[in-house]
Design a protein around this motif. Sequence first.
Motif, mmCIF file in Angstrom:
data_model
loop_
_atom_site.group_PDB
_atom_site.id
_atom_site.type_symbol
_atom_site.label_atom_id
_atom_site.label_comp_id
_atom_site.label_asym_id
_atom_site.label_seq_id
_atom_site.Cartn_x
_atom_site.Cartn_y
_atom_site.Cartn_z
ATOM 1 N N GLU A 1 0.842 -1.200 0.000
ATOM 2 C CA GLU A 1 0.000 0.000 0.000
ATOM 3 C C GLU A 1 0.880 1.253 0.000
ATOM 4 O O GLU A 1 0.629 2.205 -0.748
ATOM 5 C CB GLU A 1 -0.964 0.002 1.193
ATOM 6 C CG GLU A 1 -1.951 1.169 1.135
ATOM 7 C CD GLU A 1 -3.145 1.026 2.059
ATOM 8 O OE1 GLU A 1 -3.808 -0.034 2.023
ATOM 9 O OE2 GLU A 1 -3.419 1.971 2.827
ATOM 10 N N TRP A 2 1.937 1.244 0.794
ATOM 11 C CA TRP A 2 2.834 2.409 0.818
ATOM 12 C C TRP A 2 3.595 2.558 -0.497
ATOM 13 O O TRP A 2 3.680 3.657 -1.048
ATOM 14 C CB TRP A 2 3.842 2.275 1.965
ATOM 15 C CG TRP A 2 3.250 2.449 3.329
ATOM 16 C CD1 TRP A 2 2.010 2.929 3.645
ATOM 17 C CD2 TRP A 2 3.900 2.141 4.564
ATOM 18 N NE1 TRP A 2 1.858 2.938 5.004
ATOM 19 C CE2 TRP A 2 2.992 2.463 5.593
ATOM 20 C CE3 TRP A 2 5.156 1.637 4.911
ATOM 21 C CZ2 TRP A 2 3.320 2.296 6.945
ATOM 22 C CZ3 TRP A 2 5.479 1.458 6.240
ATOM 23 C CH2 TRP A 2 4.566 1.785 7.251
ATOM 24 N N LEU A 3 4.161 1.455 -0.972
ATOM 25 C CA LEU A 3 4.983 1.551 -2.194
ATOM 26 C C LEU A 3 4.148 2.049 -3.372
ATOM 27 O O LEU A 3 4.604 2.870 -4.178
ATOM 28 C CB LEU A 3 5.616 0.195 -2.526
ATOM 29 C CG LEU A 3 6.588 -0.372 -1.489
ATOM 30 C CD1 LEU A 3 7.192 -1.686 -2.001
ATOM 31 C CD2 LEU A 3 7.690 0.615 -1.159
ATOM 32 N N GLU A 4 2.912 1.561 -3.488
ATOM 33 C CA GLU A 4 2.071 1.973 -4.621
ATOM 34 C C GLU A 4 1.590 3.420 -4.460
ATOM 35 O O GLU A 4 1.513 4.163 -5.443
ATOM 36 C CB GLU A 4 0.896 1.007 -4.778
ATOM 37 C CG GLU A 4 1.357 -0.377 -5.233
ATOM 38 C CD GLU A 4 0.308 -1.454 -5.036
ATOM 39 O OE1 GLU A 4 -0.894 -1.166 -5.123
ATOM 40 O OE2 GLU A 4 0.705 -2.604 -4.765
ATOM 41 N N LEU A 5 1.277 3.834 -3.242
ATOM 42 C CA LEU A 5 0.881 5.237 -3.030
ATOM 43 C C LEU A 5 2.015 6.161 -3.472
ATOM 44 O O LEU A 5 1.784 7.221 -4.059
ATOM 45 C CB LEU A 5 0.528 5.481 -1.562
ATOM 46 C CG LEU A 5 -0.817 4.912 -1.099
ATOM 47 C CD1 LEU A 5 -0.953 5.022 0.423
ATOM 48 C CD2 LEU A 5 -1.981 5.626 -1.781
ATOM 49 N N GLU A 6 3.248 5.743 -3.203
ATOM 50 C CA GLU A 6 4.390 6.568 -3.621
ATOM 51 C C GLU A 6 4.555 6.532 -5.138
ATOM 52 O O GLU A 6 4.786 7.572 -5.770
ATOM 53 C CB GLU A 6 5.651 6.095 -2.890
ATOM 54 C CG GLU A 6 5.571 6.375 -1.389
ATOM 55 C CD GLU A 6 6.718 5.785 -0.574
ATOM 56 O OE1 GLU A 6 7.701 5.297 -1.169
ATOM 57 O OE2 GLU A 6 6.614 5.816 0.672
ATOM 58 N N GLU A 7 4.417 5.361 -5.747
ATOM 59 C CA GLU A 7 4.545 5.275 -7.210
ATOM 60 C C GLU A 7 3.465 6.097 -7.915
ATOM 61 O O GLU A 7 3.687 6.619 -8.998
ATOM 62 C CB GLU A 7 4.446 3.824 -7.684
ATOM 63 C CG GLU A 7 5.578 2.924 -7.224
ATOM 64 C CD GLU A 7 6.935 3.309 -7.792
ATOM 65 O OE1 GLU A 7 7.011 4.218 -8.645
ATOM 66 O OE2 GLU A 7 7.921 2.707 -7.374
ATOM 67 N N LEU A 8 2.303 6.183 -7.312
ATOM 68 C CA LEU A 8 1.178 6.874 -7.942
ATOM 69 C C LEU A 8 1.171 8.373 -7.651
ATOM 70 O O LEU A 8 0.245 9.078 -8.051
ATOM 71 C CB LEU A 8 -0.143 6.237 -7.487
ATOM 72 C CG LEU A 8 -0.358 4.804 -8.005
ATOM 73 C CD1 LEU A 8 -1.491 4.120 -7.267
ATOM 74 C CD2 LEU A 8 -0.630 4.813 -9.510
ATOM 75 N N GLY A 9 2.185 8.849 -6.959
ATOM 76 C CA GLY A 9 2.307 10.288 -6.747
ATOM 77 C C GLY A 9 1.461 10.833 -5.609
ATOM 78 O O GLY A 9 1.317 12.045 -5.481
#
Lengths: 109, 394
Positions: free
Chosen positions: B297-305
Amino acid sequence: MSRVLECADCGGRTFYEKRRCADCGAETFRDRDPGVGTLQAVTAVHVTPDDVSEPNRLGLASFDGDASVIAQCNGTLEAGDVVAIAEGASRDGEDSTMTLVPAAVNDRR
Amino acid sequence: MIPQEFAAGDTDASPVGFGLPGVGMTAFEAADDRSLLALLETAAERALRDAAVDATEIDSVHVGNMAAEAFNDRSGLANALTASLGAGRASARRIENTSASGASAFHDAVDAVRSGGSAVALAVGSEKMSAADTATATEIISRITHEREYQQGVTLPSFAGLAADRYLAEYDADRRDLARVAVKNHANAANNSYAQFRTPITVDDVLESSAVATPLRLYDCCPTSDGAAAIVVTADAAPVTVEACESAVGVHAIADRRDPLHIESAHAAGRAAYEMARIDPEDVDVACIHDAFTILEWLELEELGFAERGTAWTLTRDGRTAIDGDLAVNPGGGLKARGHPLGATGIAQLVELVWQLRGDVPDGRSTGSPEYGLAINVAGFGNNSVCTVVGANA
Ligand SMILES: [Zn+2]
């Protein structure tokens, strides 16, 4: 397989066989000695397929040339440790594969 | 704060704008005694009824499923479903993209409408994983890895354990912060009658659960599940429309990444989706993120800006991703607590977003009056990602 693959064209390295270099698209790789690397992360996996021993201790290690690998490792290793690659038995005991070991032990061999 | 590279720029892409007039799903369960085909049929009929579309009007059927051959000794799902529904005019096919099979089936349905070949497309995703015990399911799923990874006994939780170990060492987040992702998603699922886990949990529950792939524990990981979800896509507009559906591939072997905390396929799919929908991350009100493991959840939130690198954990800590936060994340419970029947998940995320944008959710799960919703469905640990943006039409 304790060698790293080096692209004959651009020199990019990978531990994972592929038909073409991800950096330049060249099709020829040479086997190289990966030397020593640094352990970036470790995990002990407790839910494993039937033919994999539990816990399965794995490390993510980075080596020269931007090449990283996930491999089984000695349980005493921690992130930040300097490691080398030794031959190991694969899960089915047939092909030879790699194991991360403390660099100093490997160097003494 | 939005990373500069996500700022809207000049682009030729325009929002898709197809209607999403109906959705439906089965309640996700650890074991559903119905067959895989019955799950597909049930979800499909619920979506058709919701859309007020008759099966004879369907031009194409797109079934998402990862591993029916391995789990259920079954194939030919799309043909069996089409015949059973009485969708005799439809073309039919099955889409396999590991744990993103559902979103890829939806993507295929959107493409069918975009091509002009279909005016009405039905995407249905399902998996029935209860037929296998945990070790067998782990083995089936680990078969998506590179041969060199497989030889090491690498499984999907292994990647997540390594990423979590690295993230917690690199940034200021601690183990309790990571547990808060699971606590949040379980709290949301408590208000979702379709969710597999409806009991709230505490940080201590997570920390005291058994180790799966250290530092991750049982409550950091999604379960195996049975279930199905369906969505109708039409060329005609509807109260909720698909504004973008874009996918991208990444490296196969996870260690080939330049940075172990980057998921390049999620970044690329997200960026393309924002461009297509002509929105920025800050326009998104509600998001369904592929939280197969809390760390994702954290890694994707960061990838998605939605957050700078290494800071997504503060969104969780500060309650900004909670149901009443400025970006509600996984209001249906996510994969973590709604459950993760592989081929169904990507469509279940869209079902939740459509419900959210229509306001068809109970008070405890309401995110207000969202205008834009985003979903990201990830194959493997990022081999492929599908990002969808949906919008509410006033
Ligand atoms: Zn090269």
